[in-house]
Design a protein around this motif. Structure first.
Motif, mmCIF file in Angstrom:
data_model
loop_
_atom_site.group_PDB
_atom_site.id
_atom_site.type_symbol
_atom_site.label_atom_id
_atom_site.label_comp_id
_atom_site.label_asym_id
_atom_site.label_seq_id
_atom_site.Cartn_x
_atom_site.Cartn_y
_atom_site.Cartn_z
ATOM 1 N N PRO A 206 18.783 51.159 34.588
ATOM 2 C CA PRO A 206 19.968 50.579 35.230
ATOM 3 C C PRO A 206 20.914 49.942 34.227
ATOM 4 O O PRO A 206 20.528 49.561 33.127
ATOM 5 N N VAL A 207 22.170 49.863 34.638
ATOM 6 C CA VAL A 207 23.178 49.120 33.892
ATOM 7 C C VAL A 207 23.485 47.864 34.678
ATOM 8 O O VAL A 207 23.463 47.861 35.916
ATOM 9 N N TYR A 208 23.720 46.765 33.983
ATOM 10 C CA TYR A 208 23.898 45.455 34.605
ATOM 11 C C TYR A 208 25.281 44.913 34.262
ATOM 12 O O TYR A 208 25.626 44.767 33.089
ATOM 13 N N THR A 209 26.081 44.622 35.295
ATOM 14 C CA THR A 209 27.397 44.032 35.089
ATOM 15 C C THR A 209 27.349 42.548 35.437
ATOM 16 O O THR A 209 26.878 42.171 36.516
ATOM 17 N N VAL A 210 27.839 41.716 34.522
ATOM 18 C CA VAL A 210 27.976 40.278 34.741
ATOM 19 C C VAL A 210 29.482 40.000 34.770
ATOM 20 O O VAL A 210 30.156 40.057 33.743
ATOM 21 N N ALA A 211 30.011 39.755 35.966
ATOM 22 C CA ALA A 211 31.457 39.615 36.125
ATOM 23 C C ALA A 211 31.818 38.161 36.408
ATOM 24 O O ALA A 211 31.217 37.524 37.279
ATOM 25 N N GLY A 212 32.779 37.660 35.665
ATOM 26 C CA GLY A 212 33.255 36.309 35.919
ATOM 27 C C GLY A 212 33.549 35.567 34.634
ATOM 28 O O GLY A 212 32.877 35.743 33.610
ATOM 29 N N GLU A 246 32.254 41.439 32.286
ATOM 30 C CA GLU A 246 33.634 41.544 32.776
ATOM 31 C C GLU A 246 34.147 40.120 32.928
ATOM 32 O O GLU A 246 33.853 39.432 33.905
ATOM 33 N N SER A 247 34.891 39.650 31.935
ATOM 34 C CA SER A 247 35.282 38.235 31.921
ATOM 35 C C SER A 247 36.696 37.985 32.437
ATOM 36 O O SER A 247 37.144 36.841 32.460
#
Length: 375
Positions: A206-212, A246-247
């Motif tokens: 899996p790929v993990y996106t951390v947005a914020g 994703e900042s």
């Protein structure tokens, strides 16, 4: 009944969960204005709907704020420790006591183990308010058991949600895990990264996106140290290539597209006190399976609901739960179908109507003639 609402809260352009909540509620309740709480250094950009700004460094700023709020029919006050001046934010109590209109206080945090100061302040806030709202049953129960308050004042109204449900947006070949919201210690991303490292044997992994963005208060005191530590941990675990940060600030359309691209929403929060999570409600309403630590709001929404609960700070348990959903299509389908909590009652229009019903009772009582003895 037409009611003009005055709101007291952080508010955009401040970017925090409380500001987002207040902006959505204000937009759906309609007629009214916002008294915005702003810390020194907050973006001073004028925003439609804001009728007054209370800068927390202004001496006795509560006085002018109360005067402005009293020009409306009802004052809706968002309460969170630390956003108002004074010890534990005590100056909000001065506002409540000076109001000449009914007040409805929304409690976003109810602590199990408050300090004596926090406990006393919250009891006084409830005593001064005409009505109180908690966002979960867990918060209401905690309030009634742990604090000396009038239970008749307290209502439970769920956190409203945007409409992110819909057909999945474009997905890559790899399963997509997602966490979003303001970033800072306590978010638990480090446990999710350690969990992700235990899933490298999956094909494809899996790929993990951390947005914020990083939380403004974290930036103020610690800069980007937490985010940097996550990058370092990902590199040390050998999974940096499977993690995307994703900042940038995402508007509703972009966030909705990102949410719909996820196979699993991961909420690895450290807190055992969290009785309100807007991200959790949005994830549930979007009908995306959730893996969350057992904080109170997650226990309330996910027990027999559309997700799996895991212990705090346990990357093995996180990885096991994620693996189950990714490798068992029947389980993933079952979780998506458990959408009882995602009914229209959670959408902002329905939630705003519940606030309006409470407010209408307060206004009616406020204008009811006082009976005179003997007449």
């Amino acid at each position: 009944m037409m009611i003009r609402y005055g709101f007291l809260s952080t508010h955009p352009p401040t970017r925090c969960g409380l500001a987002t909540f207040n902006a959505a509620l204000a937009a759906h309740l309609g007629e009214g204005g916002v008294v915005r709480i702003a810390a020194n250094g907050d973006d001073p950009t004028p925003v439609p709907g804001v009728v007054h700004t209370w800068t927390t460094t202004t001496p006795a700023g509560w006085r002018d704020s109360a005067e402005v709020l009293s020009t409306f029919d009802v004052a809706v006050v968002q309460h969170e420790y630390g956003i108002y001046p004074g010890r534990d934010g005590s100056e909000v109590l001065s506002v409540l006591r000076r109001l000449t209109v009914p007040s409805l206080v929304v409690l976003h945090t109810v602590l199990t183990y408050p300090t004596e100061s926090q406990k006393s302040l919250l009891e006084e806030i409830v005593a001064a308010a005409d009505a109180v709202v908690t966002i979960t049953k867990a918060a209401r129960d905690r309030l009634l058991v742990g604090y000396a308050v009038d239970a008749a004042k307290v209502s439970v109204i769920p956190h409203g949600t945007s409409d992110y449900a819909g057909p999945p947006s474009s997905r890559g070949a790899q399963p997509h895990l997602l966490t979003w919201g303001l970033l800072g210690p306590g978010k638990g991303i480090e446990w999710a990264l350690r969990g992700l490292a235990r899933l490298r044997d999956l094909e494809p992994p899996p790929v993990y996106t951390v947005a914020g963005r990083t939380h403004p208060k974290v930036i103020e005191h610690h800069g980007e140290a937490y985010r940097a530590s996550l990058h370092q941990l990902g590199a040390a675990l050998g999974i940096a290539h499977n993690v995307r940060y994703e900042s940038s600030y995402l508007d509703d359309a972009a966030l909705g597209e990102l949410v719909r691209s996820a196979d699993i929403i991961v909420l690895p929060y450290d807190s055992t006190e969290q009785v309100t999570s807007g991200v959790l409600v949005e994830a549930v309403a979007a009908r995306i399976p959730v893996v969350a630590t057992a904080f109170p709001h997650a226990v309330e929404l996910l027990t027999d609901g559309p997700g799996l609960l895991v212990p705090h700070k346990n990357p093995t348990a996180l990885a096991t739960a994620i693996r189950r959903i990714l490798t068992k299509p029947a389980l993933a389908a079952t979780l998506r179908q458990r959408n009882g909590h995602a009914e229209p009652a959670l959408r902002w229009p329905a939630v705003a109507q519940q606030y309006h019903d409470v407010a209408a009772r307060l206004v009616a009582a406020h204008h009811r003639p006082v009976a005179v003895a003997g007449k």
